[in-house]
Design an enzyme around this catalytic site. Sequence first.
Site, short mmCIF file in Angstrom:
data_model
loop_
_atom_site.label_atom_id
_atom_site.label_comp_id
_atom_site.label_asym_id
_atom_site.label_seq_id
_atom_site.Cartn_x
_atom_site.Cartn_y
_atom_site.Cartn_z
N ILE A 43 0.87 -1.17 0.00
CA ILE A 43 0.00 0.00 0.00
C ILE A 43 0.91 1.23 0.00
O ILE A 43 1.79 1.35 0.85
CB ILE A 43 -0.94 0.02 1.22
CG1 ILE A 43 -1.78 -1.26 1.27
CG2 ILE A 43 -1.82 1.26 1.18
CD1 ILE A 43 -2.69 -1.47 0.07
N LYS A 44 0.69 2.11 -0.96
CA LYS A 44 1.55 3.29 -1.10
C LYS A 44 1.01 4.43 -0.24
O LYS A 44 -0.16 4.81 -0.34
CB LYS A 44 1.62 3.72 -2.56
CG LYS A 44 2.30 2.71 -3.46
CD LYS A 44 2.31 3.14 -4.91
CE LYS A 44 3.39 4.15 -5.20
NZ LYS A 44 3.54 4.41 -6.65
#
Length: 374
Positions: free
Chosen positions: A147-148
């Site tokens: 997850i960025k």
Amino acid sequence: MLATQALHDAGQSLWLDFINRELLDDGRLEHYLRDLSVTGLTSNPTLFDQALRHGPAYDASILAGLSRGRGREHPTSRAGLEELFFRLALEDLSRAAALFRPIHQRTGGMDGWVSLEVSPLLAWSTMPTVTQAISLHEQAGLPNLFIKIPGTPPGLGAIEEATFAGVPINVTLLFSMEQYLAAADAYLKGLERRLEAGLSPEVHSVASLFVSRWDKAVEGQVPESLRNRLGISVAERTYRAYCELRESARVRRLLSEGAPVQTLLWASTGTKDPSARDTLYVEALAAPDTISTIPEGTLLAFADHGRLGPLLSHEEWESDEVLEEFKTVGVELEGLAVQLQREGADSFVKSWNSLLACLTEKTGRLKEEQPGAR
């Protein structure tokens, strides 16, 4: 031997900075994995905005959602549009993740990842970012999905909290050594808290340093002798800090407890100056124990005519002298790093709003085209 294979053999991973449904449907991603040594993939709001606008590839998935009762009402709310987008994005990323899973398993989780970014609208809000990161991680259920989260000041708290919650994080929008070290510290704090709580510290992360935007920012403002040298010099300086951090007592203690190393990743490696070599940044930043994410065009160019020269070393440096030259001609590095991070976040917000507008148009049109709609 292709330059892509030589780079892989030298210890740097090549990840594709591109995704759309055609890439998956026509077998290109499998080809890149099999023949061009690609071992991961990243996405961002701009890439998905371009993908959704490029023909009808996603229409069937939107229609399937309508037929299942999802989205039967026009999703005018931002929350409804975001939910629809994340569902479409995860369909693509789940397929890509399956292709890379054998690499992920073979490397013990150090490679073979794909990435999904939280809403850019949350870039300056800590707890909403944490909540969405945990939710997307659980929704996806993929062992090799990052997850960025942007490395903005509020994002640092989100990185620590999400890491503590066990969410693998790709820290994005880093532009300087100082920003990288702050993000690394947030990640390490999350791991240390997990150890204190009796939890496994095996939570992976990468830290993405954007390179070419530095040179675009000073284009036409510096002497020709400094043209296209700022991004590489900032990256070299950051690489030195990365190597030193990996050898620190703090990191060694975590490694002894089973924690992974947060890997430094080069982002924004496509050459923006048409007069420069199209593989400039990939070649200049070849370094072991790092990742290079590259656009599709740059990947093909590097495979075709790339040259692998000396690798970056943490012992031999020109970057300090080059950066001093930039300061001499009036480039204020710290302030520019902050500006670039803000502009990068704003750019993703613009793309986010654009893709949500595209979804509004598509869902409305597809609903009208359904039998009995009129």
